[in-house]
Scaffold this motif. Structure first.
Motif, PDB file in Angstrom:
ATOM      1  N   VAL A  73       0.865  -1.183   0.000  1.00 49.68           N
ATOM      2  CA  VAL A  73       0.000   0.000   0.000  1.00 49.68           C
ATOM      3  C   VAL A  73       0.900   1.231   0.000  1.00 49.68           C
ATOM      4  N   PRO A  74       0.430   2.354  -0.556  1.00 52.90           N
ATOM      5  CA  PRO A  74       1.226   3.577  -0.516  1.00 52.90           C
ATOM      6  C   PRO A  74       1.564   3.943   0.931  1.00 52.90           C
ATOM      7  N   THR A  75       2.849   4.212   1.178  1.00 50.04           N
ATOM      8  CA  THR A  75       3.330   4.378   2.547  1.00 50.04           C
ATOM      9  C   THR A  75       4.134   5.659   2.693  1.00 50.04           C
ATOM     10  N   LEU A  76       3.795   6.418   3.739  1.00 51.30           N
ATOM     11  CA  LEU A  76       4.566   7.593   4.142  1.00 51.30           C
ATOM     12  C   LEU A  76       5.315   7.245   5.416  1.00 51.30           C
ATOM     13  N   VAL A  77       6.631   7.434   5.412  1.00 53.31           N
ATOM     14  CA  VAL A  77       7.442   7.246   6.612  1.00 53.31           C
ATOM     15  C   VAL A  77       8.002   8.596   7.027  1.00 53.31           C
ATOM     16  N   LEU A  78       7.635   9.053   8.211  1.00 46.88           N
ATOM     17  CA  LEU A  78       8.187  10.263   8.807  1.00 46.88           C
ATOM     18  C   LEU A  78       9.234   9.844   9.829  1.00 46.88           C
ATOM     19  N   TRP A  79      10.437  10.417   9.717  1.00 44.59           N
ATOM     20  CA  TRP A  79      11.517   9.973  10.608  1.00 44.59           C
ATOM     21  C   TRP A  79      12.226  11.169  11.236  1.00 44.59           C
ATOM     22  N   ALA A  80      11.998  11.353  12.542  1.00 42.30           N
ATOM     23  CA  ALA A  80      12.709  12.383  13.302  1.00 42.30           C
ATOM     24  C   ALA A  80      14.191  12.012  13.365  1.00 42.30           C
ATOM     25  N   GLN A  81      15.044  12.918  12.929  1.00 40.64           N
ATOM     26  CA  GLN A  81      16.459  12.595  12.729  1.00 40.64           C
ATOM     27  C   GLN A  81      17.268  12.558  14.023  1.00 40.64           C
ATOM     28  N   ASP A  82      16.744  13.128  15.108  1.00 41.90           N
ATOM     29  CA  ASP A  82      17.466  13.105  16.373  1.00 41.90           C
ATOM     30  C   ASP A  82      16.982  12.016  17.309  1.00 41.90           C
ATOM     31  N   ASP A  83      16.275  11.025  16.770  1.00 40.17           N
ATOM     32  CA  ASP A  83      15.882   9.852  17.553  1.00 40.17           C
ATOM     33  C   ASP A  83      17.117   8.971  17.698  1.00 40.17           C
ATOM     34  N   VAL A  84      17.716   8.967  18.894  1.00 36.85           N
ATOM     35  CA  VAL A  84      18.958   8.213  19.068  1.00 36.85           C
ATOM     36  C   VAL A  84      18.701   6.783  19.524  1.00 36.85           C
ATOM     37  N   ALA A  85      17.443   6.422  19.755  1.00 41.49           N
ATOM     38  CA  ALA A  85      17.124   5.019  20.005  1.00 41.49           C
ATOM     39  C   ALA A  85      16.866   4.282  18.697  1.00 41.49           C
ATOM     40  N   LEU A  86      16.247   4.962  17.748  1.00 41.99           N
ATOM     41  CA  LEU A  86      15.949   4.398  16.432  1.00 41.99           C
ATOM     42  C   LEU A  86      16.644   5.282  15.413  1.00 41.99           C
ATOM     43  N   LEU A  87      17.824   4.867  15.016  1.00 40.02           N
ATOM     44  CA  LEU A  87      18.710   5.712  14.234  1.00 40.02           C
ATOM     45  C   LEU A  87      18.197   5.885  12.802  1.00 40.02           C
TER      46      LEU A  87
END
Length: 325
Positions: free
Chosen positions: A260-274
């Motif tokens: 399915v069409p997917t949008l991934v938003l990724w906060a760049q300063d998340d140091v647990a999930l790089l």
């Protein structure tokens, strides 16, 4: 609580009850929001209010407390928190909101963060017909996550906090002294959870106001063990001398594909999930939109709510909702 937000207990056919929040009329296209740890359905309130307004699509916006959280059912057996059971809960909730598959309609979008995202990845893989679009906020797809846990020392170190959360006394430690350590989990004051909380050096947790703290306490007072059981039930954590964790896990390619069409938003300063966890996603998701969000941490839904809303609004397919007359 905002007067436009409805709350109720949704009994599901398989014996689980989910405590839910919603805005919008029941006959509108549905946006379903899934929270993560150590949060609750209330974190989505600004988005429920926004997207339910006629000028913003007039959606029916629903956010359950996942099993183990707040007033939702909280089975004691750790095996009850395996992915197949979590997916079953959400499919049943979709049935209640949209109608059964044969005579219902799919979700306009499934929107999820952290552990809610883990559930959403599995649901989108196994039941793509139940949703038109998928939005993921800082929740690793199992393909890149498994690869990183097996081969990337930086992500292995960043995920080491998981090995604390699976300890038998983790709930008691986090709840002691008015949840002092659990608030430290959010603000960075508890250095024993260093990989998650080190990000506070880049953000002052200004969003964690007394009112927000009260909302967290309202969820946490119902118990923490259900949320911690998600970590205990999953092998996707760094290997230790006593626990093989992810080191022996294999996932077949067909279980990783998202159609399915997917949008991934990724906060760049998340140091647990790089940020490395977004690499190679296009191998599993043919229709992928990846948006990095600078100067934001794992708690981006709190920190940058307007940015998250803007990105989701721009992604939603216009045909999935039209403002009511």
């Amino acid at each position: 609580m905002h007067p436009d937000i409805q709350t109720w207990q949704q009994a599901l056919p398989h014996g689980i009850t989910l405590s839910c929040r919603a805005c919008g009329e029941p006959d509108r296209p549905v946006l379903l929001f899934l929270h993560g740890f150590p949060e609750g359905a209330w974190v989505w309130d600004p988005l429920l209010l926004h997207f339910s307004r006629p000028e913003n699509g007039g959606y029916r916006c629903v956010a359950p407390n996942l099993r183990g959280y707040e007033r939702s059912s909280a089975p004691e057996d750790v095996k009850a928190y395996r992915a197949k059971h979590l997916v079953q809960d959400i499919v049943a909730l979709i049935d209640s909101e949209c109608g059964p598959l044969q005579d219902g309609r799919p979700l306009a979008a499934l929107i999820a963060h952290d552990w809610g995202g883990a559930v959403a990845w599995s649901l989108a893989n196994q039941h793509p017909e139940r949703l038109r679009q998928l939005v993921i906020v800082n929740s690793p797809h199992p393909g890149p996550f498994l690869r990183a846990l097996q081969h990337d020392p930086a992500q292995q170190a960043a995920s080491a906090y998981m090995n604390f959360l699976v300890q038998p006394d983790a709930a008691a430690q986090l709840a002691a002294h008015d949840f002092e350590r659990l608030f430290g989990f959010l603000t960075g004051q508890d250095h024993s959870l260093q990989s998650l909380t080190a990000q506070s050096a880049k953000a002052s947790a200004h969003w964690l106001t007394p009112a927000v703290k009260a909302q967290y306490r309202e969820v946490w007072q119902h118990g923490l063990q259900g949320g911690l059981n998600y970590y205990r039930a999953s092998p996707l954590r760094p290997a230790t001398a006593d626990d093989p964790g992810a080191s022996t896990v294999q996932i077949p390619p067909e279980a990783l594909r998202i159609d399915v069409p997917t949008l991934v938003l990724w906060a760049q300063d998340d140091v647990a999930l790089l940020p490395c966890l977004t690499e190679g996603l296009d191998a599993h998701i043919p229709d992928l939109t990846l948006v990095p969000i600078e100067q934001a941490t794992h708690w981006v839904v709190h920190e940058r709510a307007e940015r998250v809303i803007t990105e989701i609004a721009g992604f939603l397919q216009p045909q999935t909702a039209q403002p009511p007359p």
